[in-house]
Write an enzyme that holds these catalytic residues in place. Structure first.
Site, PDB file in Angstrom:
ATOM      1  CE  LYS A 191      -6.592 -59.693-133.734  1.00  0.00           C
ATOM      2  NZ  LYS A 191      -7.293 -58.708-132.863  1.00  0.00           N
ATOM      3  CE1 TYR A 205      -3.247 -58.101-129.122  1.00  0.00           C
ATOM      4  CE2 TYR A 205      -3.781 -60.433-129.158  1.00  0.00           C
ATOM      5  CZ  TYR A 205      -3.760 -59.191-129.773  1.00  0.00           C
ATOM      6  OH  TYR A 205      -4.271 -59.046-131.047  1.00  0.00           O
ATOM      7  CG  PHE A 239     -10.219 -55.964-123.700  1.00  0.00           C
ATOM      8  CD1 PHE A 239      -9.064 -56.447-124.318  1.00  0.00           C
ATOM      9  CD2 PHE A 239     -10.313 -54.599-123.462  1.00  0.00           C
ATOM     10  CE1 PHE A 239      -8.023 -55.605-124.661  1.00  0.00           C
ATOM     11  CE2 PHE A 239      -9.264 -53.741-123.797  1.00  0.00           C
ATOM     12  CZ  PHE A 239      -8.122 -54.252-124.399  1.00  0.00           C
ATOM     13  NE  ARG A 252      -2.941 -50.051-136.047  1.00  0.00           N
ATOM     14  CZ  ARG A 252      -3.340 -50.569-134.877  1.00  0.00           C
ATOM     15  NH1 ARG A 252      -2.953 -51.806-134.522  1.00  0.00           N
ATOM     16  NH2 ARG A 252      -4.133 -49.911-134.090  1.00  0.00           N
ATOM     17  CB  THR A 301      -9.867 -51.437-132.621  1.00  0.00           C
ATOM     18  OG1 THR A 301      -8.575 -50.824-132.719  1.00  0.00           O
ATOM     19  CG2 THR A 301      -9.812 -52.640-131.702  1.00  0.00           C
ATOM     20  NE  ARG A 317      -9.104 -54.988-136.706  1.00  0.00           N
ATOM     21  CZ  ARG A 317      -8.171 -54.423-135.948  1.00  0.00           C
ATOM     22  NH1 ARG A 317      -7.978 -53.116-136.000  1.00  0.00           N
ATOM     23  NH2 ARG A 317      -7.436 -55.157-135.143  1.00  0.00           N
ATOM     24  CG  ASN A 374     -10.409 -57.060-133.967  1.00  0.00           C
ATOM     25  OD1 ASN A 374      -9.693 -58.042-133.902  1.00  0.00           O
ATOM     26  ND2 ASN A 374     -10.149 -55.935-133.318  1.00  0.00           N
ATOM     27  CG  HIS A 387      -2.031 -57.865-134.227  1.00  0.00           C
ATOM     28  ND1 HIS A 387      -2.171 -56.932-133.229  1.00  0.00           N
ATOM     29  CD2 HIS A 387      -0.697 -57.934-134.485  1.00  0.00           C
ATOM     30  CE1 HIS A 387      -0.963 -56.479-132.888  1.00  0.00           C
ATOM     31  NE2 HIS A 387      -0.053 -57.081-133.645  1.00  0.00           N
ATOM     32  CD  GLU A 415       3.159 -56.616-132.253  1.00  0.00           C
ATOM     33  OE1 GLU A 415       2.880 -56.606-133.470  1.00  0.00           O
ATOM     34  OE2 GLU A 415       2.472 -56.021-131.402  1.00  0.00           O
TER      35      GLU A 415
END
Ligand code: RTP
Ligand code: MG
Length: 143
Positions: A11, A51, A59, A87, A93, A104, A114, A117, A128
């Site tokens: 990100k 998203y 948010f 993950r 998250t 993270r 964070n 993704h 995706e």
């Protein structure tokens, strides 16, 4: 467990921290292979589409603001159990809940910013991957 593909995004906060290589190192030392990659600066329309599942959440605007705030690095990772493995490498998250040694925990500052993704299921991964890459942009790693 079969070989899977999953989407990873570094990100804007992590790109700005100049840790693309450090994050790629985690993927590679965990046995995941990068089979496609591109740097992009998302438009609002692209971020909102990516998203879309969150569009009713409080948010959502902050998430789109953040994801369009600078370039991102998008990659397809391939390997055994790749969706869950990525993950696990990412961590929770909310970075305050992320286990030590996860991306993270190491690179994220808040739940809003964070660092990374990762697709949350094989179905999300397929959607995706198709969102960012054509079929010919995803390479076979046979050697
Ligand atoms: P991601 O999709 O970015 O990999 O993150 P995730 O699966 O761990 O979390 P998800 O529930 O899909 O949420 C997407 C992103 O929205 C922001 N978020 N903020 N303030 C909040 O309560 C909240 N909840 C989620 C996070 O930046 C999260 O990564
Ligand atoms: Mg998610």
């Amino acid at each position: 467990m079969a070989v899977q593909r999953t989407i990873s995004i570094i990100k804007p906060d992590a790109v700005a921290k100049n840790v693309i290589g450090a994050i790629y190192n985690r993927f590679e030392t965990s046995g995941l292979k990068i089979v496609a990659a591109k740097m992009l600066h998302l438009s609002r329309e692209q971020a909102e589409g990516f998203y879309a599942e969150h569009k009713e959440r409080p948010f959502f605007k902050a998430l789109v603001d953040f994801m369009t705030s600078g370039p991102i690095m998008v990659q397809v990772l391939e390997g055994e159990n790749a969706v869950l493995k990525n993950r696990e490498i990412m961590g929770a998250t909310n970075p305050s809940e992320a286990l030590a040694g996860t991306l993270r925990a190491d690179y994220a500052v808040s739940i809003d910013e964070n660092a990374v993704h990762g697709s949350d299921s094989e179905e999300s991964a397929a959607r995706e991957i198709a969102y960012f890459f054509t079929e010919t942009e995803v390479c076979a790693r046979t050697r």
